[in-house]
Design a protein around this motif. Structure first.
Motif, PDB file in Angstrom:
ATOM      1  N   ALA A  88      -6.643   0.119   9.294  1.00  0.00           N
ATOM      2  CA  ALA A  88      -7.587  -0.909   8.856  1.00  0.00           C
ATOM      3  C   ALA A  88      -6.877  -2.176   8.397  1.00  0.00           C
ATOM      4  CB  ALA A  88      -8.459  -0.350   7.725  1.00  0.00           C
ATOM      5  N   LEU A  89      -5.678  -2.042   7.829  1.00  0.00           N
ATOM      6  CA  LEU A  89      -4.964  -3.221   7.328  1.00  0.00           C
ATOM      7  C   LEU A  89      -4.595  -4.170   8.464  1.00  0.00           C
ATOM      8  CD1 LEU A  89      -2.690  -1.535   4.641  1.00  0.00           C
ATOM      9  CD2 LEU A  89      -4.770  -2.858   4.272  1.00  0.00           C
TER      10      LEU A  89
ATOM     11  N   LEU B 286      -7.123   3.911   4.671  1.00  0.00           N
ATOM     12  CA  LEU B 286      -6.926   2.608   5.308  1.00  0.00           C
ATOM     13  C   LEU B 286      -5.716   2.621   6.236  1.00  0.00           C
ATOM     14  CD1 LEU B 286      -7.617   0.072   2.397  1.00  0.00           C
ATOM     15  CD2 LEU B 286      -9.077   0.545   4.369  1.00  0.00           C
TER      16      LEU B 286
ATOM     17  N   SER C  51     -12.576  -4.961  12.002  1.00  0.00           N
ATOM     18  CA  SER C  51     -12.041  -4.695  10.659  1.00  0.00           C
ATOM     19  C   SER C  51     -13.089  -4.020   9.772  1.00  0.00           C
ATOM     20  CB  SER C  51     -11.554  -5.993  10.019  1.00  0.00           C
ATOM     21  OG  SER C  51     -12.631  -6.897   9.831  1.00  0.00           O
ATOM     22  N   VAL C  52     -14.347  -4.478   9.856  1.00  0.00           N
ATOM     23  CA  VAL C  52     -15.415  -3.861   9.057  1.00  0.00           C
ATOM     24  C   VAL C  52     -15.636  -2.417   9.499  1.00  0.00           C
ATOM     25  CG1 VAL C  52     -17.896  -3.906   8.567  1.00  0.00           C
ATOM     26  CG2 VAL C  52     -16.568  -6.012   8.463  1.00  0.00           C
TER      27      VAL C  52
ATOM     28  N   THR D  40       0.829  -1.211   0.000  1.00  0.00           N
ATOM     29  CA  THR D  40       0.000   0.000   0.000  1.00  0.00           C
ATOM     30  C   THR D  40       0.858   1.252   0.000  1.00  0.00           C
ATOM     31  OG1 THR D  40      -1.719  -1.196   1.228  1.00  0.00           O
ATOM     32  CG2 THR D  40      -1.864   1.207   1.192  1.00  0.00           C
TER      33      THR D  40
ATOM     34  N   VAL E 273     -12.866  -0.324   8.041  1.00  0.00           N
ATOM     35  CA  VAL E 273     -13.064  -0.098   6.605  1.00  0.00           C
ATOM     36  C   VAL E 273     -14.185   0.919   6.374  1.00  0.00           C
ATOM     37  CG1 VAL E 273     -13.768  -1.173   4.434  1.00  0.00           C
ATOM     38  CG2 VAL E 273     -12.175  -2.362   5.949  1.00  0.00           C
TER      39      VAL E 273
ATOM     40  N   PHE F 124      -8.532   6.383  -0.712  1.00  0.00           N
ATOM     41  CA  PHE F 124      -9.047   5.250   0.054  1.00  0.00           C
ATOM     42  C   PHE F 124      -7.909   4.471   0.708  1.00  0.00           C
ATOM     43  CE2 PHE F 124     -10.311   0.688   0.148  1.00  0.00           C
ATOM     44  CZ  PHE F 124     -11.264   0.792   1.149  1.00  0.00           C
TER      45      PHE F 124
ATOM     46  N   MET G 247      -7.766  -5.891   9.510  1.00  0.00           N
ATOM     47  CA  MET G 247      -8.183  -6.887   8.516  1.00  0.00           C
ATOM     48  C   MET G 247      -7.321  -8.141   8.601  1.00  0.00           C
ATOM     49  SD  MET G 247      -8.857  -4.248   5.360  1.00  0.00           S
ATOM     50  CE  MET G 247      -9.043  -5.517   4.110  1.00  0.00           C
TER      51      MET G 247
ATOM     52  N   SER H 111     -12.938   4.303   7.031  1.00  0.00           N
ATOM     53  CA  SER H 111     -12.098   4.744   5.908  1.00  0.00           C
ATOM     54  C   SER H 111     -12.960   5.209   4.738  1.00  0.00           C
ATOM     55  CB  SER H 111     -11.176   3.602   5.460  1.00  0.00           C
ATOM     56  OG  SER H 111     -10.361   3.159   6.523  1.00  0.00           O
ATOM     57  N   VAL H 112     -14.001   4.435   4.442  1.00  0.00           N
ATOM     58  CA  VAL H 112     -14.911   4.818   3.357  1.00  0.00           C
ATOM     59  C   VAL H 112     -15.602   6.131   3.689  1.00  0.00           C
ATOM     60  CG1 VAL H 112     -17.011   4.159   2.136  1.00  0.00           C
ATOM     61  CG2 VAL H 112     -15.266   2.441   2.605  1.00  0.00           C
TER      62      VAL H 112
END
Length: 447
Positions: free
Chosen positions: A79-80, A74, A125-126, A59, A129, A70, A83, A132-133
């Protein structure tokens, strides 16, 4: 190599190792299971760590060559890492049958712990994300004025409920469908518990669809002590910073169910309205004599041109009209009030901070017991609050300071000081020794 082959290789290594260190055969099976569990847990978390390391490196390399909002978001919300936390329980779950007999207590407990951990990791994790969105969407110019944070929170609440139902079903060993079916009996309780969330969701949709309020708008809600700038709009709270820097929070549905003032229209327009007046004493309003008009020509150059033009129109029998620039000034030369209206209009027209594109006028209102109100109506081109107040104050100060030049005086209730000064004057007191007399009350002696 499939999962079965990998598990068999691990078991062979474990047995060889235990035999090599001298563990008796009767204890091999018992220790096999424990060591195998420790190994698969270690391998699972190692794979998760490797995945996280590689994904972050990849990334960051992409972001060096191309700015993808985006991907940057993250990284910002970590977020990584969250995840990658989903990978270990999946690996452990796949290898557990090779460590324990599926009928054993160890297998049942380990499997439940693994899947509970999986759903917790998946929930985090969701949420990361979704954050982030949401961050990317809120930074988009076309979506900045939409309550995107509230919608993101709605999805987070929905997924959190699903994850909690799944975890409970694992703990009680029941199907999630059975739990969801049973929730119908508790619908009334859930409605009560999530009342604010449901109302906030409905209010957020209405606020968004009707374009009622944006982040950065100045709003007023006297009933809730709100008078400031909207800082944040979430599912349950609208945060406002008042003009005195206090923070007020109100539920979104209060904006829909009640009334509030939004000053966005003023900020998006060409100016901020100024509407102030003074009440003039009626007994000082009088017709303009030729001598008075000649005197006022010396007071202001623009006013002199106005008087001259009006006198010319009167001599020719013409009336003011929109084709004649001089006729656009709302004032007359018939009375000192009309002349003062003309002067103030000219003054506002040449004022550098008054909008020339919006309505501008100086008018009289209905007479009151305090006199004849004379009102200034115009728009400040500078909408910044301190600047606006300064411009408004300067205009009104000039307004009252030039009134005596036109033989006009504002109404003011007499005070004890006024009665004392009046008594001193009537008693023949030398005026030069009396303090507090208005500068325009005593005219200089003519030589």
């Amino acid at each position: 190599m499939n999962t079965n082959e990998f598990a068999q290789i691990l078991l062979t290594w474990i047995k060889s190792f235990l035999s090599w260190i001298g563990i008796p055969r009767d204890r091999l099976n018992e220790l096999d299971e424990i060591i195998f569990l420790i190994l698969i847990v270690a391998i699972a978390f190692a794979v998760g760590a490797v995945f996280h390391y590689l994904s972050v490196r990849f990334t960051r390399k992409v972001l060096k060559y191309k700015n993808i909002s985006f991907l940057r978001s993250l990284i910002e919300y970590n977020a990584l890492r969250k995840m990658s936390a989903v990978i270990p329980p999946l690996i452990i779950s796949a290898l557990l049958p090779f460590a324990f007999d599926y009928r054993s207590t160890w297998f049942t407990v380990s499997e439940k712990i693994t899947w509970i951990y999986f759903f917790i990791a998946l929930l985090f994790s969701v949420n990361a994300v979704l954050n982030s969105v949401g961050n990317v969407l809120m930074n988009k110019e076309q979506l900045q004025n939409r309550p995107m944070k509230g919608f993101i929170q709605i999805f987070q609440v929905i997924f959190s409920c699903i994850a909690i139902i799944a975890i409970i079903s694992i703990l009680i060993n029941k199907s999630p469908l059975n739990l969801i079916t049973g929730l119908g009996a508790f619908a009334a309780v859930l409605m009560l518990i999530f009342k604010d969330t449901i109302l906030g969701f409905v209010a957020g949709v209405l606020l968004s669809e009707n374009d009622m309020v944006h982040i950065g708008d100045w709003i007023e809600m006297p009933q809730n002590n709100v008078n400031g700038v909207v800082m944040d709009i979430t599912l349950n709270v609208v945060k406002v910073q008042n003009f005195d820097n206090t923070i007020v929070t109100v539920p979104p549905y209060s904006l829909v169910s009640g009334s509030f003032i939004n000053w966005r229209g003023m900020t998006e327009s060409g100016g901020r309205r100024i509407m102030r007046e003074y009440a003039l004493k009626l007994d000082y309003i009088q017709p303009c004599t030729p001598e008075f008009l000649e005197k006022m020509k010396k007071f202001d150059a623009d006013l002199a041109d106005f008087i001259t033009e009006k006198q010319k129109q009167a001599a020719e029998g013409k009336v003011a009209n929109t084709d004649n620039p001089a006729g656009l000034v709302n004032g007359t030369i018939d009375t000192n009030v009309g002349l003062f209206r003309a002067y103030m209009t000219l003054y506002l027209k040449r004022h550098p901070f008054i909008s020339k594109d919006l309505l501008l006028m100086v008018r009289t209102l209905a007479p009151t017991e305090n006199g004849l109100p004379l009102q200034i109506y115009c728009f400040s081109a500078n909408k910044n609050w301190p600047s606006y107040e300064s411009i408004q104050a300067e205009i009104m100060e000039h307004f009252v300071s030039v009134l005596p030049e036109f033989g006009l005086y504002p109404f003011q209730n007499p005070t004890a000081r006024d009665y004392v000064i009046s008594g001193l004057i009537e008693s023949g007191k030398d005026l030069s020794t009396v303090a507090g007399i208005p500068w325009h009350s005593v005219l200089p002696e003519e030589k």
